[in-house]
Design a protein around this motif. Structure first.
Motif, mmCIF file in Angstrom:
data_model
loop_
_atom_site.group_PDB
_atom_site.id
_atom_site.type_symbol
_atom_site.label_atom_id
_atom_site.label_comp_id
_atom_site.label_asym_id
_atom_site.label_seq_id
_atom_site.Cartn_x
_atom_site.Cartn_y
_atom_site.Cartn_z
ATOM 1 N N TYR A 52 -1.190 -4.065 -6.655
ATOM 2 C CA TYR A 52 -0.993 -2.936 -6.163
ATOM 3 C C TYR A 52 -1.072 -1.434 -6.969
ATOM 4 C CZ TYR A 52 1.674 -6.324 -3.049
ATOM 5 O OH TYR A 52 1.939 -7.233 -2.396
ATOM 6 N N ALA A 53 -1.249 -0.405 -6.181
ATOM 7 C CA ALA A 53 -1.211 0.839 -6.868
ATOM 8 C C ALA A 53 0.325 0.814 -7.405
ATOM 9 C CB ALA A 53 -1.594 1.846 -5.994
ATOM 10 N N ASP A 54 0.025 1.439 -8.761
ATOM 11 C CA ASP A 54 1.555 1.676 -9.213
ATOM 12 C C ASP A 54 2.572 2.621 -8.375
ATOM 13 O OD1 ASP A 54 0.281 2.228 -12.763
ATOM 14 O OD2 ASP A 54 0.755 0.232 -11.619
ATOM 15 N N SER A 55 1.858 3.435 -7.615
ATOM 16 C CA SER A 55 2.893 4.246 -6.856
ATOM 17 C C SER A 55 3.400 3.651 -5.650
ATOM 18 C CB SER A 55 1.755 5.533 -6.164
ATOM 19 O OG SER A 55 0.849 4.968 -5.533
ATOM 20 N N VAL A 56 2.936 2.293 -5.311
ATOM 21 C CA VAL A 56 3.504 1.511 -4.276
ATOM 22 C C VAL A 56 4.087 0.435 -4.439
ATOM 23 C CG1 VAL A 56 1.759 2.468 -2.749
ATOM 24 C CG2 VAL A 56 1.512 0.248 -3.486
ATOM 25 N N LYS A 57 4.187 0.017 -5.813
ATOM 26 C CA LYS A 57 4.860 -1.335 -6.253
ATOM 27 C C LYS A 57 6.475 -1.161 -6.089
ATOM 28 C CE LYS A 57 1.763 -2.627 -10.136
ATOM 29 N NZ LYS A 57 1.485 -2.559 -11.557
ATOM 30 N N GLY A 58 6.872 -2.366 -5.219
ATOM 31 C CA GLY A 58 8.169 -2.511 -5.110
ATOM 32 C C GLY A 58 8.419 -1.853 -3.692
ATOM 33 N N ARG A 59 7.615 -1.380 -3.190
ATOM 34 C CA ARG A 59 7.794 -0.750 -1.647
ATOM 35 C C ARG A 59 6.849 -1.507 -0.714
ATOM 36 N NH1 ARG A 59 6.872 4.485 -0.900
ATOM 37 N NH2 ARG A 59 5.227 4.727 -2.172
ATOM 38 N N PHE A 60 5.654 -1.790 -1.169
ATOM 39 C CA PHE A 60 4.808 -2.247 -0.120
ATOM 40 C C PHE A 60 4.262 -3.674 -0.456
ATOM 41 C CE2 PHE A 60 2.320 1.967 0.924
ATOM 42 C CZ PHE A 60 3.264 2.852 1.078
ATOM 43 N N THR A 61 4.041 -4.379 0.452
ATOM 44 C CA THR A 61 3.749 -5.852 0.301
ATOM 45 C C THR A 61 2.501 -6.220 1.271
ATOM 46 O OG1 THR A 61 6.209 -6.524 0.068
ATOM 47 C CG2 THR A 61 4.530 -8.200 0.415
ATOM 48 N N ILE A 62 1.513 -6.857 0.610
ATOM 49 C CA ILE A 62 0.310 -7.151 1.209
ATOM 50 C C ILE A 62 0.339 -8.590 1.387
ATOM 51 C CG2 ILE A 62 -1.035 -7.363 -0.774
ATOM 52 C CD1 ILE A 62 -3.315 -6.102 0.792
ATOM 53 N N SER A 63 0.070 -8.895 2.724
ATOM 54 C CA SER A 63 -0.199 -10.552 2.888
ATOM 55 C C SER A 63 -1.509 -10.815 3.884
ATOM 56 C CB SER A 63 0.886 -11.179 3.657
ATOM 57 O OG SER A 63 1.279 -10.377 4.783
ATOM 58 N N ARG A 64 -1.890 -12.083 3.896
ATOM 59 C CA ARG A 64 -2.924 -12.274 4.739
ATOM 60 C C ARG A 64 -2.767 -13.727 5.445
ATOM 61 N NH1 ARG A 64 -8.153 -12.551 1.105
ATOM 62 N NH2 ARG A 64 -9.288 -13.443 2.818
ATOM 63 N N ASP A 65 -3.360 -13.819 6.508
ATOM 64 C CA ASP A 65 -3.429 -15.156 7.356
ATOM 65 C C ASP A 65 -4.787 -15.451 7.154
ATOM 66 O OD1 ASP A 65 -3.603 -17.308 9.077
ATOM 67 O OD2 ASP A 65 -1.596 -16.451 10.320
ATOM 68 N N ASN A 66 -5.212 -16.389 6.329
ATOM 69 C CA ASN A 66 -6.463 -17.090 6.336
ATOM 70 C C ASN A 66 -6.969 -17.638 7.525
ATOM 71 O OD1 ASN A 66 -6.595 -15.947 3.577
ATOM 72 N ND2 ASN A 66 -5.871 -17.957 2.838
ATOM 73 N N ALA A 67 -6.130 -18.377 8.312
ATOM 74 C CA ALA A 67 -6.685 -19.048 9.481
ATOM 75 C C ALA A 67 -7.065 -18.035 10.570
ATOM 76 C CB ALA A 67 -5.398 -19.856 9.963
ATOM 77 N N LYS A 68 -6.349 -16.775 10.659
ATOM 78 C CA LYS A 68 -6.561 -15.776 11.597
ATOM 79 C C LYS A 68 -7.469 -14.708 11.059
ATOM 80 C CE LYS A 68 -2.248 -16.653 14.085
ATOM 81 N NZ LYS A 68 -0.938 -16.060 14.349
ATOM 82 N N ASN A 69 -7.933 -14.752 9.915
ATOM 83 C CA ASN A 69 -8.765 -13.701 9.256
ATOM 84 C C ASN A 69 -7.732 -12.222 9.487
ATOM 85 O OD1 ASN A 69 -10.605 -15.534 8.403
ATOM 86 N ND2 ASN A 69 -11.852 -15.091 10.188
ATOM 87 N N THR A 70 -6.846 -12.389 9.131
ATOM 88 C CA THR A 70 -5.998 -10.879 9.328
ATOM 89 C C THR A 70 -5.190 -10.575 8.000
ATOM 90 O OG1 THR A 70 -3.840 -12.388 9.930
ATOM 91 C CG2 THR A 70 -5.449 -11.241 11.604
ATOM 92 N N VAL A 71 -5.163 -9.354 7.606
ATOM 93 C CA VAL A 71 -4.342 -8.951 6.603
ATOM 94 C C VAL A 71 -3.366 -7.809 6.877
ATOM 95 C CG1 VAL A 71 -6.055 -7.030 5.991
ATOM 96 C CG2 VAL A 71 -4.447 -7.852 4.074
ATOM 97 N N THR A 72 -2.202 -7.825 6.322
ATOM 98 C CA THR A 72 -0.663 -7.118 6.764
ATOM 99 C C THR A 72 -0.242 -6.258 5.617
ATOM 100 O OG1 THR A 72 -0.411 -8.640 8.535
ATOM 101 C CG2 THR A 72 1.414 -7.149 7.750
ATOM 102 N N LEU A 73 -0.169 -5.147 5.774
ATOM 103 C CA LEU A 73 0.598 -4.158 4.863
ATOM 104 C C LEU A 73 2.063 -3.632 5.224
ATOM 105 C CD1 LEU A 73 0.089 -3.150 1.942
ATOM 106 C CD2 LEU A 73 -0.599 -0.769 3.208
ATOM 107 N N GLN A 74 2.946 -4.386 4.614
ATOM 108 C CA GLN A 74 4.197 -3.994 5.063
ATOM 109 C C GLN A 74 4.623 -2.761 3.980
ATOM 110 O OE1 GLN A 74 6.448 -5.086 7.494
ATOM 111 N NE2 GLN A 74 7.645 -3.194 6.788
ATOM 112 N N MET A 75 4.921 -1.687 4.768
ATOM 113 C CA MET A 75 5.328 -0.385 3.768
ATOM 114 C C MET A 75 6.930 -0.106 3.930
ATOM 115 S SD MET A 75 1.947 1.686 4.464
ATOM 116 C CE MET A 75 2.318 1.969 6.191
ATOM 117 N N ASN A 76 7.662 -0.185 2.909
ATOM 118 C CA ASN A 76 9.069 0.229 3.274
ATOM 119 C C ASN A 76 9.462 1.549 2.196
ATOM 120 O OD1 ASN A 76 9.354 -2.196 4.704
ATOM 121 N ND2 ASN A 76 9.895 -3.664 2.908
#
Length: 115
Positions: A59-83
């Motif tokens: 993560y970039a330092d500016s987003v640590k603790g606020r953003f979370t990245i995840s992926r679903d390998n079966a669906k070839n998707t990546v998600t960024l949850q931004m709080n």
């Protein structure tokens, strides 16, 4: 490789957004590192977060603790949850896929954080 991103929009400071990206195409490898970059007006594109197939993240330092990245390998998707979004998070966000020198970009989705 096609990367289709979605989920951008306008949100007030302190709010949340979720960005999603779906990868497709015969050249896409499930071993690719997938990530999100952003480019604000007048600035260079920068890494926001990336994730390997095995779930290792950066993560970039500016987003640590606020953003979370995840992926679903079966669906070839990546998600960024931004709080806890801040006005300085305003930018065009780009989905990225990288594997063995092959670098692909999505079309970008605009995130605007403003009251």
């Amino acid at each position: 490789v096609q990367l289709q991103a979605s989920g951008g929009g306008l949100v007030q400071p302190g709010g949340s957004l979720r960005l999603s990206c779906a990868a497709s195409g015969s050249r896409f490898s499930s071993n690719a590192v997938m990530g999100w970059y952003r480019q604000a007006a007048g600035k260079q594109r920068e890494l926001v977060a990336r994730i390997t197939r095995g779930g290792n993240t950066n993560y970039a330092d500016s987003v640590k603790g606020r953003f979370t990245i995840s992926r679903d390998n079966a669906k070839n998707t990546v998600t960024l949850q931004m709080n806890s979004l801040k006005p300085e998070d305003t930018a065009i966000y780009y989905c990225n896929s990288y594997f063995l020198g092959d670098n692909y970009w999505g079309q970008g989705t605009l995130v605007t954080v403003s009251s």
